[in-house]
Design a protein around this motif. Structure first.
Motif, short mmCIF file in Angstrom:
data_model
loop_
_atom_site.label_atom_id
_atom_site.label_comp_id
_atom_site.label_asym_id
_atom_site.label_seq_id
_atom_site.Cartn_x
_atom_site.Cartn_y
_atom_site.Cartn_z
N HIS A 133 -7.35 11.71 -9.92
CA HIS A 133 -8.70 11.25 -9.41
C HIS A 133 -8.81 9.82 -8.68
CE1 HIS A 133 -11.08 15.14 -9.98
NE2 HIS A 133 -10.17 15.38 -10.51
N ARG A 147 -8.65 -0.78 -6.44
CA ARG A 147 -8.55 0.64 -7.12
C ARG A 147 -8.60 1.57 -5.81
NH1 ARG A 147 -11.39 0.37 -12.38
NH2 ARG A 147 -11.95 2.56 -12.44
N GLY A 148 -8.63 2.98 -6.22
CA GLY A 148 -9.00 3.99 -5.18
C GLY A 148 -9.28 5.32 -5.58
N HIS A 149 -9.63 6.32 -4.83
CA HIS A 149 -10.03 7.51 -4.93
C HIS A 149 -8.73 8.32 -4.34
CE1 HIS A 149 -14.41 7.54 -6.31
NE2 HIS A 149 -13.73 6.82 -7.18
N VAL A 150 -8.64 9.26 -5.05
CA VAL A 150 -7.39 10.23 -4.82
C VAL A 150 -7.75 11.85 -4.87
CG1 VAL A 150 -4.87 11.00 -5.55
CG2 VAL A 150 -5.96 8.66 -5.91
N GLN A 173 -8.06 3.49 4.99
CA GLN A 173 -7.10 2.93 5.60
C GLN A 173 -5.99 2.04 4.78
OE1 GLN A 173 -9.06 1.56 9.37
NE2 GLN A 173 -7.07 1.21 9.83
N SER A 174 -6.60 0.99 4.16
CA SER A 174 -5.69 0.20 3.56
C SER A 174 -6.54 -0.55 2.52
CB SER A 174 -5.00 -0.72 4.52
OG SER A 174 -6.17 -1.72 5.14
N ILE A 226 -4.56 9.24 -1.05
CA ILE A 226 -5.71 8.25 -1.27
C ILE A 226 -6.84 8.54 -0.25
CG2 ILE A 226 -6.38 5.79 -1.22
CD1 ILE A 226 -3.36 5.17 -2.03
N HIS A 249 -9.84 6.83 -0.31
CA HIS A 249 -10.15 5.49 0.17
C HIS A 249 -9.78 4.30 -0.99
CE1 HIS A 249 -13.85 7.37 -1.83
NE2 HIS A 249 -13.70 6.13 -2.43
N TRP A 250 -9.47 3.40 -0.37
CA TRP A 250 -9.03 2.12 -1.39
C TRP A 250 -10.43 1.64 -1.44
CZ3 TRP A 250 -4.02 0.52 -2.20
CH2 TRP A 250 -3.11 1.33 -1.58
N PHE A 253 -6.95 5.64 -9.06
CA PHE A 253 -6.05 4.75 -9.50
C PHE A 253 -6.46 3.39 -9.51
CE2 PHE A 253 -4.93 2.29 -5.77
CZ PHE A 253 -5.48 2.95 -4.82
N ASP A 297 -5.65 15.55 -4.13
CA ASP A 297 -4.03 16.17 -3.87
C ASP A 297 -3.05 15.34 -3.63
OD1 ASP A 297 -5.56 18.70 -4.07
OD2 ASP A 297 -6.12 18.74 -1.94
N GLY A 298 -3.20 14.10 -4.44
CA GLY A 298 -1.82 13.22 -4.24
C GLY A 298 -2.10 11.92 -3.18
N ASP A 349 0.81 -1.17 0.04
CA ASP A 349 0.04 0.04 0.01
C ASP A 349 1.02 1.24 -0.15
OD1 ASP A 349 -2.38 -1.60 0.13
OD2 ASP A 349 -2.97 -0.60 1.99
#
Lengths: 69, 69, 69, 69, 69, 69, 69, 69, 69, 69, 69, 69
Positions: E38, I46-49, I17-18, I54, I56-57, E40, I51-52, E20
């Protein structure tokens, strides 16, 4: 589909209009020489581009045709 | 395609109308900053849904552009 | 999408008109019994053919629905 | 490879000679604008044909380049 | 995600701590030059090993960034 | 590629010399009976081995040929 | 191949010269300890790059060896 | 990685704690009999569940080990 | 696993968290309505991002549950 | 397999009895028109069902046939 | 499966009778030298053909064996 | 298949006898609660082994069932 043997043929059709139309054109042309096409499956959708516009769609299908006795 | 080196870029466009339109929008917008896009290939077709209706189609393409000298 | 758990369901819709319409029909019918469908992804596009013409498109989608508390 | 972040870029090179040469041409040309390419992976090998002879090989690679600080 | 065109970029981050953490490092570093990331998707998880211990994890992601007007 | 319908054919050629040569041999032989082959794509590269030496390479390609009117 | 049981082993060879040579090197070295390798299949072709030039090709193969009685 | 031949081995480790820990356990145990493991790649992440809780994670990796002379 | 029939369900959980925690959340919530979940397999991470970082996963799993008599 | 060029053909056979029998039927029927079939590979196994019973198995194979001089 | 590390081995068995029998033969022969095989997964089903009849089935499996302490 | 919407369900059946029998058992049991199963597709074939003998085959299928109005 039960009593027959089928052969699959991979074809690529193209159309300036739409991806669906490219499939229709491939099937229409193939039907002139290949009889008994019963179903198809889309394998790949591509296209050519010029100045940000699609010149034509190119769609590759697998077409299933019954082998006659 | 013979004498050039191409670079592939992955883009996602969206449209409330149709899957083909989402591809056209991605290519039109990309053409403003990326020159020489020559072809594309559809990688993924998705969409958002509300009350059983499609709000917009989201289509991801790989676009191939020629690297100029 | 953050605070929820989603379930994906695989559905196949069909339409004599177009591949996009087959997706819309699958979603409209599924919405009668499955609430909270939020997105879909196209898994497979097939069709039935007679005399070189497409009788109907059959498109399989994965639909994601939120599990309510 | 440990302390860096890498970016992968997909490139297609072509050569009338061989599939390996198409990779070398893609890397040589890319190196003019993309610094720090450290590795590549072959993604696809294709070619154009005329009268049963290969006009040129077209090989698509993923090239990994280090993002400098 | 509806009104925008997105571009996907493939990145590899590494971390001695965890898989992670390698994703977080790739995103943090990429955010310095690529705005508007936005989402990944994890593409590949690898690592380097010495004496049966992991020196660092290397995780490759596809990051989606909005193309601004 | 725009106005035509293409058919893809899967062929395997072999050569004691090299993987590229196996492709050339498949295309040269196929060209005797299949006209209008325009492109190919490598599908699989295998080979036979004896005493740690390659007896011959076997490369399978998909060849695309234009269906004439 | 009929009366025997085969085991497949995955190997990576490398060569500064060519992708084919990397396969030959993997097979030659493996033959010193693994007897009865009869065939191989290419799984992955990669390489290391410096200043736009290929330092060495790395080709991963699956090698099939007969289990003796 | 340049002058050596590598062999890949597929291993599955398990841990009640985390997916990363399952990889560490597989590598630590494998290192007792397999020397020179240099890298790994995650192939599959699974787990066993009881009453909605994860009993243990099971992660399958491909581990690459150098064949010594 | 021998005497039973199993059904697989695809679920997506999320966690700030992870990636492992996202799997645990999906399983915990699913266990409220789906009994007899015995195993899972990770399908997509996958995950949302923003400002660089994460936000949430989002991890999609296939969960296998025993069909009771 | 060394000195010849092979062509692969995709066929679907069906049998009410078993999946293996569906392969045998496809090969037996194909052998009437396609000479020199030397090997096959199973591509897909499907079937039709009524009242929880299998009406017939449908197995798709790739058959490899030698192109004669 | 919880407290152990497993190794996967790829094997190909063959049988003139059936595809299932080819799996049984691979496992029976492998069990003479490889202890503790606990499960298998079918990877590929192929066969050799003469005059439209199957000479023997060749089935490749991945077999999982526990590494003893 | 034309006027209906179908749902696909993934099921795993097991049998000590054969891989085909595992499919039949999954379908027979599923038919008790899921009506209108019309077709299936084999997704994965596995099995458990003891002393080099197959204890039971485990076959996972995707079963397609018509959603009634």
């Amino acid at each position: 589909m039960s009593e027959h043997v089928y052969k699959q043929v991979e074809l690529t059709g193209s159309s300036p209009q739409s991806s669906d139309e490219a499939v229709r054109i491939a099937l229409a042309k193939a039907a002139k020489t290949l009889h008994n096409i019963h179903w198809f499956e889309v394998v790949e959708t591509r296209g050519h581009v010029e100045d940000g516009k699609i010149l034509h769609w190119q769609v590759t299908i697998k077409a299933g045709l019954r082998i006659d006795d």
